[in-house]
Write an enzyme that holds these catalytic residues in place. Structure first.
Site, PDB file in Angstrom:
ATOM      1  N   PHE A 131     -13.588  -1.187  18.536  1.00 12.34           N
ATOM      2  CA  PHE A 131     -12.838  -1.942  19.553  1.00 12.34           C
ATOM      3  C   PHE A 131     -12.685  -1.127  20.836  1.00 12.34           C
ATOM      4  O   PHE A 131     -11.642  -0.554  21.098  1.00 12.34           O
ATOM      5  CB  PHE A 131     -11.461  -2.332  19.009  1.00 12.34           C
TER       6      PHE A 131
ATOM      7  N   ASP B  42      -3.699  -1.983  21.791  1.00  9.09           N
ATOM      8  CA  ASP B  42      -4.054  -0.647  21.280  1.00  9.09           C
ATOM      9  C   ASP B  42      -3.789   0.461  22.304  1.00  9.09           C
ATOM     10  O   ASP B  42      -4.461   0.505  23.338  1.00  9.09           O
ATOM     11  CB  ASP B  42      -5.552  -0.592  20.923  1.00  9.09           C
TER      12      ASP B  42
ATOM     13  N   TYR C  23       4.397  -5.801  17.337  1.00  8.03           N
ATOM     14  CA  TYR C  23       4.673  -5.044  16.096  1.00  8.03           C
ATOM     15  C   TYR C  23       5.573  -3.845  16.403  1.00  8.03           C
ATOM     16  O   TYR C  23       6.629  -3.669  15.796  1.00  8.03           O
ATOM     17  CB  TYR C  23       3.335  -4.600  15.491  1.00  8.03           C
TER      18      TYR C  23
ATOM     19  N   ASN D 181      10.327 -11.657  10.360  1.00  5.26           N
ATOM     20  CA  ASN D 181      10.312 -10.766   9.193  1.00  5.26           C
ATOM     21  C   ASN D 181      10.830  -9.362   9.511  1.00  5.26           C
ATOM     22  O   ASN D 181      11.710  -8.843   8.831  1.00  5.26           O
ATOM     23  CB  ASN D 181       8.914 -10.671   8.597  1.00  5.26           C
TER      24      ASN D 181
ATOM     25  N   PHE E 221       2.346   7.666  11.470  1.00  4.69           N
ATOM     26  CA  PHE E 221       1.133   7.563  12.279  1.00  4.69           C
ATOM     27  C   PHE E 221       0.098   6.813  11.423  1.00  4.69           C
ATOM     28  O   PHE E 221       0.483   5.878  10.724  1.00  4.69           O
ATOM     29  CB  PHE E 221       0.761   8.952  12.831  1.00  4.69           C
ATOM     30  N   ASN E 222      -1.167   7.153  11.421  1.00  9.17           N
ATOM     31  CA  ASN E 222      -2.120   6.274  10.723  1.00  9.17           C
ATOM     32  C   ASN E 222      -2.289   6.678   9.266  1.00  9.17           C
ATOM     33  O   ASN E 222      -2.905   7.709   8.971  1.00  9.17           O
ATOM     34  CB  ASN E 222      -3.449   6.260  11.470  1.00  9.17           C
TER      35      ASN E 222
ATOM     36  N   TYR F 206       0.832  -1.218   0.000  1.00  2.08           N
ATOM     37  CA  TYR F 206       0.000   0.000   0.000  1.00  2.08           C
ATOM     38  C   TYR F 206       0.865   1.266   0.000  1.00  2.08           C
ATOM     39  O   TYR F 206       0.787   2.085  -0.919  1.00  2.08           O
ATOM     40  CB  TYR F 206      -0.934  -0.058   1.202  1.00  2.08           C
TER      41      TYR F 206
ATOM     42  N   ARG G  39      -6.436   8.651  16.947  1.00  2.53           N
ATOM     43  CA  ARG G  39      -5.291   8.450  16.055  1.00  2.53           C
ATOM     44  C   ARG G  39      -5.111   9.683  15.177  1.00  2.53           C
ATOM     45  O   ARG G  39      -6.044  10.464  14.939  1.00  2.53           O
ATOM     46  CB  ARG G  39      -5.523   7.232  15.136  1.00  2.53           C
TER      47      ARG G  39
HETATM   48  N1  UDP Z   1     -10.445  -0.032  14.934  1.00  8.13           N
HETATM   49  C1  UDP Z   1     -11.762  -0.360  15.252  1.00  8.13           C
HETATM   50  N2  UDP Z   1     -12.414  -1.275  14.464  1.00  8.13           N
HETATM   51  C2  UDP Z   1     -11.817  -1.865  13.386  1.00  8.13           C
HETATM   52  C3  UDP Z   1     -10.475  -1.527  13.074  1.00  8.13           C
HETATM   53  C4  UDP Z   1      -9.821  -0.601  13.880  1.00  8.13           C
HETATM   54  O1  UDP Z   1     -12.330   0.141  16.228  1.00  8.13           O
HETATM   55  O2  UDP Z   1     -12.463  -2.702  12.725  1.00  8.13           O
HETATM   56  C5  UDP Z   1      -9.735   0.947  15.765  1.00  8.13           C
HETATM   57  C6  UDP Z   1      -8.478   0.398  16.426  1.00  8.13           C
HETATM   58  O3  UDP Z   1      -8.794  -0.216  17.653  1.00  8.13           O
HETATM   59  C7  UDP Z   1      -7.643   1.670  16.580  1.00  8.13           C
HETATM   60  C8  UDP Z   1      -8.057   2.534  15.398  1.00  8.13           C
HETATM   61  O4  UDP Z   1      -9.293   1.988  14.926  1.00  8.13           O
HETATM   62  O5  UDP Z   1      -7.987   2.331  17.762  1.00  8.13           O
HETATM   63  C9  UDP Z   1      -7.049   2.509  14.264  1.00  8.13           C
HETATM   64  O6  UDP Z   1      -6.728   1.150  14.022  1.00  8.13           O
HETATM   65  P1  UDP Z   1      -5.897   0.694  12.751  1.00  8.13           P
HETATM   66  O7  UDP Z   1      -5.822  -0.807  12.780  1.00  8.13           O
HETATM   67  O8  UDP Z   1      -6.471   1.321  11.525  1.00  8.13           O
HETATM   68  O9  UDP Z   1      -4.468   1.339  12.959  1.00  8.13           O
HETATM   69  P2  UDP Z   1      -3.404   1.244  14.172  1.00  8.13           P
HETATM   70  O10 UDP Z   1      -3.657   2.451  15.021  1.00  8.13           O
HETATM   71  O11 UDP Z   1      -3.615  -0.049  14.897  1.00  8.13           O
HETATM   72  O12 UDP Z   1      -2.080   1.300  13.484  1.00  8.13           O
END
Ligand code: UDP
Length: 329
Positions: free
Chosen positions: A207, A284, A140, A91, A168-169, A11, A220
């Protein structure tokens, strides 16, 4: 001399490749296509293989006279890393060290590493600066931090010069509409939310809504993938001009809760996007927001797509026109 983009069919990698193609740079792309997509890259200089394979790397690097390596091939799922740390250490650390060893043996000096905000863990103070405490809350983040530290010592002993980016995201898609996010399985919030208006899932599972944030859901800092790609281009020039080793956050400095992201997606798609609150996901942190002031100062980095609305709009355009992604597996 050329730039090797390892993980260039992924990506972020495919957006970096696209940016370097637009700039007419000499590039060569390496990817094992475990998660990447051959159709995401528009260069004939592509080699399928693994960064754990020394002979393979040496052959490609020699053939293309590589002087700069951009390393983007890592496993990236927080939840999976907690359940299967072995996969992540092999990896993200062992294979990545193999790549550094090849660079050392071939005297390749410039290295750009994609690290992550996950190295910080639960922050003491927001926004996070590069010197903030590092205390990863998942395997991770630990693997990325372990490799950052290894890189520091390799640089010290063998003269490899580096830029480490802590992403970041990352979200959004190229405005050209040809490339975007396509993970299988998908675990990231923005593409999962958009699967609801696409009719691919009934609702979005949030979540946890009991975090110490304004609406209880995790915060985020979302950054557009093309802004990230641009930062890599700036870092290549920086290293080629003899810039010092540096570690840079890449974010927009604005935090959004999971619920706020869903609200913006509702506005853009016109879909109600039903939600369901489920338990927290392991590993998280409650809030991750960057200060990217250092990237602005060191590289002159200026985001072009800073608004969350623009980020989700470009993602939506991509997913609407490619509901099954690249469809090339
Ligand atoms: N998240 C969620 N539901 C989902 C996927 C992600 O609530 O189906 C939440 C996750 O718990 C986090 C935020 O969205 O707080 C961003 O998650 P993501 O996996 O996109 O990125 P990360 O912050 O883990 O790198």
């Amino acid at each position: 001399m050329s730039i090797a983009i390892c993980g260039g069919a992924g990506y972020i990698g495919s957006h970096v490749v696209q940016k370097l193609i637009e700039e007419n740079r000499d590039i060569v792309v390496i990817d094992n296509l475990e998660y990447g997509h051959k159709s995401a890259i528009a260069t004939p200089n592509f080699y399928r293989g693994n960064i754990g394979d020394k002979d393979f790397l040496k052959t490609v690097f020699k053939k293309h006279n590589v002087d700069t390596v951009v390393h983007l091939c890592a496993y990236i799922e927080v939840g999976e890393s907690v359940l299967h740390p072995d996969k992540y250490y092999i990896n993200n650390v062992v294979n990545a060290i193999n790549l550094l060893n090849v660079m050392k043996e071939m005297d390749i000096k410039n290295f750009i590493f994609s690290s992550t905000a996950a190295v910080y863990g639960e922050p003491d103070i927001i926004p996070l600066v590069e010197t903030s405490n590092k205390n990863p809350s998942n395997a991770y983040g630990e693997t990325k931090y372990a490799f950052e530290n290894a890189l520091k010592w390799y640089s010290n002993a063998y003269g490899i010069n580096y830029v480490i980016f802590r992403y970041f995201n990352v979200a959004g898609a190229h405005p050209n509409g040809h490339i975007g996010e396509d993970h299988s399985p998908e675990s990231h919030l923005v593409p999962i939310v958009l699967q609801v208006p696409l009719g691919q899932r009934e609702n979005i599972k949030i979540f946890g809504d009991d975090y110490p944030t304004k609406d209880g859901t995790c915060v985020r800092d979302y950054i557009h993938v093309c802004d990230l790609a641009n930062a890599h281009s700036l870092a290549i020039d920086y290293l080629k001009k003899g810039g010092e080793n540096t570690i840079l956050n890449l974010g927009n400095g604005a935090g959004f809760t999971v619920k706020e992201v869903i609200d913006v997606a509702r506005e853009i798609t016109g879909h109600s996007i039903p939600t369901e609150i489920v338990s927290r996901r392991a590993g998280d942190p409650s809030e991750l927001v960057a200060s990217s002031e250092k990237a602005k100062t060191v590289l002159g980095f200026t985001p072009q797509f800073a608004e969350l609305k623009t980020i989700i709009e470009t993602a939506w355009n991509w997913h609407k026109s490619h509901p099954n992604g690249f469809n090339d597996k």
